[in-house]
Structure formats: structure tokens, C-alpha cells
Enzyme design. Structure first.
Site, PDB file in Angstrom:
ATOM      1  N   GLU A   1      46.263  68.649  37.484  1.00  0.00           N
ATOM      2  CA  GLU A   1      45.455  69.180  38.578  1.00  0.00           C
ATOM      3  C   GLU A   1      45.540  70.692  38.674  1.00  0.00           C
ATOM      4  OE1 GLU A   1      44.679  68.702  43.374  1.00  0.00           O
ATOM      5  OE2 GLU A   1      46.401  67.694  42.476  1.00  0.00           O
TER       6      GLU A   1
ATOM      7  N   ASP B   1      49.052  64.309  38.374  1.00  0.00           N
ATOM      8  CA  ASP B   1      48.907  64.916  39.690  1.00  0.00           C
ATOM      9  C   ASP B   1      50.322  65.140  40.201  1.00  0.00           C
ATOM     10  OD1 ASP B   1      48.429  65.725  42.271  1.00  0.00           O
ATOM     11  OD2 ASP B   1      46.834  64.274  42.631  1.00  0.00           O
TER      12      ASP B   1
ATOM     13  N   ILE C   1      51.694  66.384  42.958  1.00  0.00           N
ATOM     14  CA  ILE C   1      51.907  65.858  44.306  1.00  0.00           C
ATOM     15  C   ILE C   1      50.563  65.333  44.798  1.00  0.00           C
ATOM     16  CG2 ILE C   1      52.612  66.303  46.686  1.00  0.00           C
ATOM     17  CD1 ILE C   1      54.369  68.555  45.732  1.00  0.00           C
ATOM     18  N   ASP C   2      50.388  64.035  44.718  1.00  0.00           N
ATOM     19  CA  ASP C   2      49.171  63.428  45.235  1.00  0.00           C
ATOM     20  C   ASP C   2      49.398  63.175  46.719  1.00  0.00           C
ATOM     21  OD1 ASP C   2      46.593  62.329  45.087  1.00  0.00           O
ATOM     22  OD2 ASP C   2      47.443  60.316  45.084  1.00  0.00           O
TER      23      ASP C   2
ATOM     24  N   THR D   1      49.140  66.410  48.915  1.00  0.00           N
ATOM     25  CA  THR D   1      49.737  67.703  49.261  1.00  0.00           C
ATOM     26  C   THR D   1      49.661  67.980  50.759  1.00  0.00           C
ATOM     27  OG1 THR D   1      49.230  68.610  47.072  1.00  0.00           O
ATOM     28  CG2 THR D   1      49.646  70.187  48.824  1.00  0.00           C
TER      29      THR D   1
ATOM     30  N   ASP E   1      43.970  61.891  40.076  1.00  0.00           N
ATOM     31  CA  ASP E   1      44.230  61.174  41.319  1.00  0.00           C
ATOM     32  C   ASP E   1      44.314  59.664  41.109  1.00  0.00           C
ATOM     33  OD1 ASP E   1      44.091  63.402  43.275  1.00  0.00           O
ATOM     34  OD2 ASP E   1      42.005  63.531  42.630  1.00  0.00           O
TER      35      ASP E   1
END
Length: 319
Positions: A69, A89, A91-92, A94, A246
Site C-alpha cells: 500500500e 497492507d 496496517i489494515d 489505520t 486490502d
């Protein structure tokens, strides 16, 4: 190039996810920047985790591509190619991370020939680890209920267990929408035709003159929403606007648990992992009927830039 060893990749991703989890839980997101708008956030931890993941993967698998990402700044650079590719990702969720809401995950996937083959989704705050290899089933590893209550005042002992998904087997049949719990997300696109389609759909799903679902849930992590469908906590998840990083890992988990991923627009029976619009439905008898009823409640068509419509020949050249 040799065929990818999926079990080796799976085990490698488990270790990377645990290391990323330690970075996330020990961090204090003091530096918060915006990307597209004030609802599209990024922290120094997102970037540090992706750097760690990228360097780890490139060190062990130097011939494989990496799609992350924070290192994919344009729609064209966010498209998947047929080459063996790790998808990350960092930190899916955030926004949840910034607000200390513990519904976040590190989402790691491996894809080849545009198909997600390995998925690992780890919430370090709950220690729930979802993982799957295509053709080998999906699993949830994590803390179980307390196994003992010592009388000497010591700490309660917690067992760590691995369970096959879905958690109820066989999965109960899918019923009508008015018996369903459905996940949706607002996203960071807050005006225009996609926003109008989303808000009309939310109303059509929840309203008395529409689907009248039991409720809608908007919890802020696409990967964990997919895993919630896989486990059977949710009946469906409808999304527009997210990216391959994601959903790629959650895609493997949910399909290996008997779920289906179709398009977020009516009639899209087949959808690419980078299509940016999805309907994810749990396993159980009645999937086709449920999907058709859901599609019948959509309030408009979702159309996104960089939505995976590139011709396969173009992707072969790009890869």
C-alpha cells in the site's frame, strides 16, 4: 523459475506477520499524515512495517514482486500482474490504529498468475491469526477461553488453539437478507457517484422498505471483514474502493472456508482481486439466491480508477 512452494511461503508469512504485530502493538502513532483526504490516514508505523515486510520478502525471495500500500502511489502501480507477487497492507485499519480501536490487522498474501494462493491476516491486539493456502482449507489460530481458574491467585491460563473455518461446520444455510448481518465500509471517497451508490445501498439494505437486514457493521478493516465472513461471524461483506492489498489475504481465507467473492456490481459473477468492488458471502447452502437478492438491493453502480480492468496482455507485458 521454479513453481512457488506454497507451504514454505505460508510459514514464512506467519513469521513476518508476528514480527509486524510486535511493531504495531509497541508503537505510538504520534505522526499522522493524510493522503487523499482527512479520512485517508497513514502513520510512521504503516511505513516502518511495510519497509520491514518488503525487505524480509526481497531478502528471501529476490525474484518475486512486491505490491504494498505505502509503496504503490498511483492506480497503475497498484495493479497486480501475473508474476509471483507478495501483497501487503501493513496496517489494515489505520484509522482504527490512530484512535486506539483494536480492530486492525497486518494483511499478507501471495499471488501467482493473478490468483491469490496464500493468505495471512493477523490482529496483534486480539492475537487472532487467520491463515490459508489454496486447496488446503482456512484456519483461525489464537487464544481460546480460559482453561483453568487457579485457586492460588495466580494468572488465568489461556490455551492457544487452531480451528478450521468456518467455526460452525457444516455452515448453516444462508437465509434472506432480513436475517443477515452485513459488513460495509464508508471508505475515503465522500462525494460523487460512488458515494451516492454506497449511501443508497446502505439505506436499501437497512431500511424497512428494503432488505431490512438485522444490522450493518462498519468496523474499518477489509481483511478482518473478509475473515469474519470466513469464520461465520458475518453473513456478507460489500465493499467498493479498496485495493488488492486490502482483500487478497482475506480472499484466500474466505474462499478456502467455503465462501464466495463476486463483484460489487450486479451480475459480476467473476471478479479480479484488484477489481476494487466486491461482495463476499459466507459458506452455506443458498449462496446463489442470497447473492441475487443482495444485488437486487444495490443503489447504483460502483466505478473506480485502477479497478483491474487492464487487458491481460497488458499485464503480461507489465509483469
Amino acid at each position: 523459475m521454479e513453481e512457488p512452494n506454497l507451504q514454505e511461503i505460508h510459514d514464512f508469512l506467519l513469521g513476518v506477520a508476528k514480527k509486524a504485530g510486535q511493531m504495531i502493538t509497541s508503537a505510538n502513532p504520534s505522526t499522522v499524515d493524510t493522503k487523499k483526504n482527512s479520512s485517508d490516514l497513514v502513520t510512521e508505523t504503516d511505513k516502518a512495517v511495510e519497509d520491514m515486510v518488503s525487505s524480509s520478502m526481497k531478502s528471501k525471495y529476490p525474484d518475486y514482486k512486491f505490491l504494498g500500500e505505502e509503496s504503490s502511489p498511483t492506480p497503475s502501480s497498484s495493479l497486480l500482474t501475473p508474476a509471483p507477487t507478495f501483497i501487503c497492507d501493513p496496517i489494515d485499519g489505520t484509522t482504527n490504529f490512530v484512535h486506539a480501536f483494536p480492530y486492525i490487522s497486518i494483511s499478507l498474501a501471495f499471488a501467482h498468475k493473478l490468483v491469490p494462493l496464500v493468505g495471512v491476516v493477523y490482529n496483534p491486539f486480539t492475537q487472532h491469526l487467520y491463515h490459508a493456502i489454496k486447496g488446503q482449507g482456512a484456519f483461525l489460530s489464537g487464544p481460546d477461553i480460559p482453561s483453568s481458574f487457579p485457586g492460588d491467585g495466580g494468572a488465568v491460563q489461556t490455551q492457544y488453539v487452531t480451528r478450521k473455518l468456518p467455526l460452525r461446520s457444516p455452515a448453516p444455510p444462508l437465509q434472506e437478507l432480513n436475517k443477515a448481518l452485513v459488513a460495509v465500509e464508508w471508505g475515503n471517497e465522500r462525494s460523487g457517484s460512488n458515494w451516492e451508490a454506497k449511501t443508497k445501498t446502505f439505506s436499501a439494505l437497512a431500511g424497512e422498505d428494503g432488505g431490512m437486514v438485522h444490522s450493518l457493521r462498519s468496523l474499518g478493516s477489509a481483511a478482518l471483514n473478509c475473515c469474519g465472513v470466513a469464520a461465520g461471524f458475518l453473513d456478507a461483506y460489500w465493499e467498493g474502493g479498496c485495493w488488492a492489498w486490502d482483500v487478497a489475504a482475506g480472499w484466500v481465507v474466505v474462499t478456502e472456508a467455503g465462501g464466495r467473492v463476486v463483484g460489487g456490481n450486479s451480475g459480476e459473477e467473476e471478479v479480479r482481486v484488484d477489481a476494487r468492488r466486491y461482495l463476499v458471502v459466507r459458506g452455506g447452502e443458498g449462496q446463489d439466491k442470497f447473492i441475487d437478492e443482495f444485488w437486487g438491493r444495490l443503489g447504483g453502480k460502483l466505478t473506480y480508477e485502477g479497478s483491474g480492468e487492464m487487458d491481460l496482455n497488458e499485464r503480461q507485458l507489465k509483469g
